[in-house]
Write a protein that holds these residues in place. Structure first.
Motif, short mmCIF file in Angstrom:
data_model
loop_
_atom_site.label_atom_id
_atom_site.label_comp_id
_atom_site.label_asym_id
_atom_site.label_seq_id
_atom_site.Cartn_x
_atom_site.Cartn_y
_atom_site.Cartn_z
N THR A 21 -33.14 1.47 -24.92
CA THR A 21 -33.18 2.00 -26.28
C THR A 21 -34.43 1.56 -26.99
OG1 THR A 21 -30.76 1.97 -26.38
CG2 THR A 21 -31.96 2.10 -28.47
N ASN A 22 -34.81 0.28 -26.86
CA ASN A 22 -36.01 -0.22 -27.53
C ASN A 22 -37.26 0.46 -26.98
OD1 ASN A 22 -34.50 -1.94 -29.09
ND2 ASN A 22 -34.75 -3.70 -27.72
N ALA A 23 -37.31 0.64 -25.65
CA ALA A 23 -38.46 1.31 -25.05
C ALA A 23 -38.54 2.76 -25.51
CB ALA A 23 -38.37 1.23 -23.53
N TYR A 24 -37.41 3.43 -25.56
CA TYR A 24 -37.36 4.82 -26.01
C TYR A 24 -37.83 4.93 -27.46
CZ TYR A 24 -35.55 9.59 -26.39
OH TYR A 24 -35.44 10.95 -26.57
N GLU A 25 -37.34 4.02 -28.29
CA GLU A 25 -37.71 4.06 -29.71
C GLU A 25 -39.19 3.78 -29.90
OE1 GLU A 25 -36.48 2.01 -33.99
OE2 GLU A 25 -35.27 1.66 -32.20
N ARG A 26 -39.73 2.84 -29.14
CA ARG A 26 -41.16 2.54 -29.25
C ARG A 26 -41.99 3.77 -28.90
NH1 ARG A 26 -39.76 -2.36 -26.71
NH2 ARG A 26 -40.51 -1.56 -24.71
N ARG A 27 -41.59 4.48 -27.86
CA ARG A 27 -42.31 5.70 -27.48
C ARG A 27 -42.17 6.79 -28.54
NH1 ARG A 27 -40.82 3.24 -22.67
NH2 ARG A 27 -42.48 3.17 -21.10
N CYS A 28 -41.00 6.86 -29.15
CA CYS A 28 -40.80 7.84 -30.23
C CYS A 28 -41.71 7.54 -31.41
CB CYS A 28 -39.35 7.84 -30.68
SG CYS A 28 -38.19 8.54 -29.48
N ARG A 29 -41.84 6.27 -31.74
CA ARG A 29 -42.68 5.90 -32.88
C ARG A 29 -44.16 6.14 -32.58
NH1 ARG A 29 -39.86 3.87 -36.87
NH2 ARG A 29 -37.78 3.03 -36.44
N ARG A 30 -44.56 5.97 -31.35
CA ARG A 30 -45.94 6.32 -30.99
C ARG A 30 -46.12 7.83 -31.04
NH1 ARG A 30 -45.63 1.99 -27.05
NH2 ARG A 30 -45.06 3.49 -25.42
N LEU A 31 -45.10 8.55 -30.64
CA LEU A 31 -45.19 10.00 -30.58
C LEU A 31 -45.36 10.63 -31.96
CD1 LEU A 31 -45.04 12.60 -28.91
CD2 LEU A 31 -42.54 12.45 -29.04
N ILE A 32 -44.66 10.10 -32.95
CA ILE A 32 -44.73 10.72 -34.28
C ILE A 32 -46.06 10.46 -34.98
CG2 ILE A 32 -42.22 10.60 -34.58
CD1 ILE A 32 -42.69 8.30 -36.55
N ARG A 33 -46.95 9.72 -34.34
CA ARG A 33 -48.28 9.58 -34.90
C ARG A 33 -49.03 10.91 -34.87
NH1 ARG A 33 -49.99 4.52 -35.87
NH2 ARG A 33 -52.17 5.17 -35.80
N ALA A 34 -48.47 11.90 -34.21
CA ALA A 34 -49.04 13.24 -34.28
C ALA A 34 -48.98 13.79 -35.71
CB ALA A 34 -48.29 14.19 -33.33
N TYR A 35 -48.04 13.28 -36.51
CA TYR A 35 -47.91 13.72 -37.90
C TYR A 35 -48.86 12.92 -38.79
CZ TYR A 35 -43.73 16.49 -36.97
OH TYR A 35 -42.85 17.45 -36.51
#
Length: 202
Positions: A21-35
């Motif tokens: 879950t922590n790894a998934y969330e970290r990747r999600c937070r990196r991903l939303i840097r597209a915004y």
């Protein structure tokens, strides 16, 4: 199979463990840097929560489809408030104030770590494009003369650009504050005392 065994099977096979879950969330937070930063500040947690809710058991990264959806949405959001190129050129080169509808973009731009580099690239474009055109058309020696055409001109131009860049780096905070004030914004990017988008009066 009793209830404890069923619960155990469920927790072990269907639910992601804490590390996943922590790894998934970290990747999600990196991903939303597209915004854009302003969008992430107000809607970022909502996007991350949606991605976590849609996560399939056992995955430690968003699916390709989710990644493409987030990146597409981020790029569209960035383009939506971006000023047209002719306004952007005036803003970069002559510090012209942008209309109020671009204030969100201005805040993000002035808060960015690469503010000086972005402006410097525009300077290189304006200075370098005519020189490149002269070189491609074979007119550089005619306009610059044989001595300068042999390289001295380019040395001077490179030295000038280097000094300009270092000076801009040194004056970065002054530039940022002046541009914020020109757009009616306080040093922290918030609206001026009257809440308007006009220049702040002293």
């Amino acid at each position: 199979m009793n209830g404890d065994e069923m619960n155990g099977d469920l927790s072990n096979s269907d639910l992601p463990n804490e590390g996943e879950t922590n790894a998934y969330e970290r990747r999600c937070r990196r991903l939303i840097r597209a915004y854009p930063p302003r969008y992430r500040k107000t809607r970022g947690e909502e996007i991350v929560a949606t991605l976590l809710e849609l996560a399939e058991p056992g995955r430690n990264a968003p699916s390709l489809r989710d990644i493409l959806d987030v990146v597409r949405g981020g790029l569209l959001q960035r383009l939506r408030e971006r000023p047209p190129e002719w306004r952007l050129a005036l803003y970069r080169l002559f510090r012209v104030r942008l209309p109020a509808r671009h204030l969100g973009w201005v805040r993000d731009d002035l808060a960015g770590r690469l503010l000086v580099e972005r402006e410097f690239l525009w300077t290189i474009l304006v200075v370098g494009a005519p020189l490149l055109l002269l070189e491609l058309t074979g007119l550089s020696e005619t306009f610059l003369g044989p001595r300068l055409h042999n390289g001295l001109w380019y040395f001077y131009m490179g030295f000038f650009l280097l000094v300009s860049y270092l000076a801009a780096r040194f004056r970065r905070e002054i530039l940022r504050h002046r541009m914020l004030a020109k757009h009616g914004l306080l040093p922290d990017g918030s609206p001026g005392p009257d809440g308007s988008s006009g220049p702040v009066r002293s």
